[in-house]
Write an enzyme that holds these catalytic residues in place. Sequence first.
Site, PDB file in Angstrom:
ATOM      1  N   ASP A  34      51.213   6.785  33.488  1.00 18.57           N
ATOM      2  CA  ASP A  34      49.984   6.481  34.224  1.00 18.57           C
ATOM      3  C   ASP A  34      48.807   6.235  33.287  1.00 18.57           C
ATOM      4  OD1 ASP A  34      48.179   6.206  36.334  1.00 18.57           O
ATOM      5  OD2 ASP A  34      47.736   8.344  36.364  1.00 18.57           O
ATOM      6  N   ASP A  53      44.221   0.230  36.720  1.00 19.30           N
ATOM      7  CA  ASP A  53      44.836   1.451  37.240  1.00 19.30           C
ATOM      8  C   ASP A  53      46.290   1.221  37.644  1.00 19.30           C
ATOM      9  OD1 ASP A  53      45.276   3.965  38.324  1.00 19.30           O
ATOM     10  OD2 ASP A  53      44.271   3.495  40.217  1.00 19.30           O
TER      11      ASP A  53
END
EC number: 3.4.23.39
Length: 449
Positions: A335, A155
């Site tokens: 992201d 992440d």
Amino acid sequence: MALTVKEEEFSNTLIKNASAFDRLKLGNLKNLKIQKKLQFLYLILFVLITGVFFFFLIGNFYSHRKLYQVIKNTKHTTIGFKIDRPHDKVLSSVLKNKLSTYVKESFKFFKSGYAQKGYLGSENDSIELDDVANLMFYGEGQIGTNKQPFMFIFDTGSANLWVPSVNCDSIGCSTKHLYDASASKSYEKDGTKVEISYGSGTVRGYFSKDVISLGDLSLPYKFIEVTDADDLEPIYSGSEFDGILGLGWKDLSIGSIDPVVVELKKQNKIDNALFTFYLPVHDKHVGYLTIGGIESDFYEGPLTYEKLNHDLYWQIDLDIHFGKYVMQKANAVVDSGTSTITAPTSFLNKFFRDMNVIKVPFLPLYVTTCDNDDLPTLEFHSRNNKYTLEPEFYMDPLSDIDPALCMLYILPVDIDDNTFILGDPFMRKYFTVFDYEKESVGFAVAKNL
């Protein structure tokens, strides 16, 4: 009176009629010829289908072989991971609940002009768009001298590493790999209590230290043993991951801990404090994380860098063009945890209405016709470079619902009025470098391996 029956009178008139018999023979011959032609056509069709199938298999084999060779020969640690795509779950739910007709009829209704033009959702829609925007990259790692295995989410939007502890009594922990400190000789006790919050909930636990292993890399590292993950339900129980490996920045972390990649560089385990993502174009369910270096065989053309404008996120300045709609000096967050391109609602709704894109009520689906020639190539301009995203990268056909309809991987998300997220569609076209030392993100066109 004598009755005489002649043989020719007893004979079948069809047999007596030579022309009728000839026609029957001719008809049989014609049928036989037709059958042979059909058999020949079936044979050709079979050969064509078989040829296409084998061509696909051979092409797929060579494609995977090329990728395998790149990974096998790379000098840098490269970890394969699975990608959990939320749109797949949405479409599966649509089919399971027999909502295909609802999707098709909703599109027809809002296109007909009898309702609000260009319906794009309301506050009454029951499914949060944020949920369908969440993307998970699952990769394996180990902790401890006994290499306890865990499935991590890689992440870029967070900065801590956590795994569930054997002391976790949450429902979700019952199906996970649990960290057992007593089984590892390299464990170092810390015990500082900590909690970390995400958009989907908060986890609680305490700090510990042990050897973390990723591929052929390992290092002593401070992480969180989670003892309470109830706030993550039902996502945690329903997902494959055990914990999260944050690839963000130190200032984003709880406890001011250097990211794993930075710590690897400090301990001279890697050449450069960077990591990269390569997402194959042909397979949307796998990807590759490379740590410590750049594998040039993953991309083609120049690799260009954009300086970060934020000390917490992988965020850069871009002028963003959705056709005639332009946002100057937008914040663009790159992201790995987002399945779509996101844009502020007010900006995106104008674009969608002009492009004849409709939101299906009560479902997180934005759809249009697949032959919609109005859809533009999206453009992202920096001071020195331009990046493009063609419709083929941000839309997919709803093949199992209606082949004429396509869904868009663009969603409205309001972080603020000028922040966009460049998620999976952008990172699938562009091989992406996250460089801590340069404080930059690098992009190059990904090879179709």
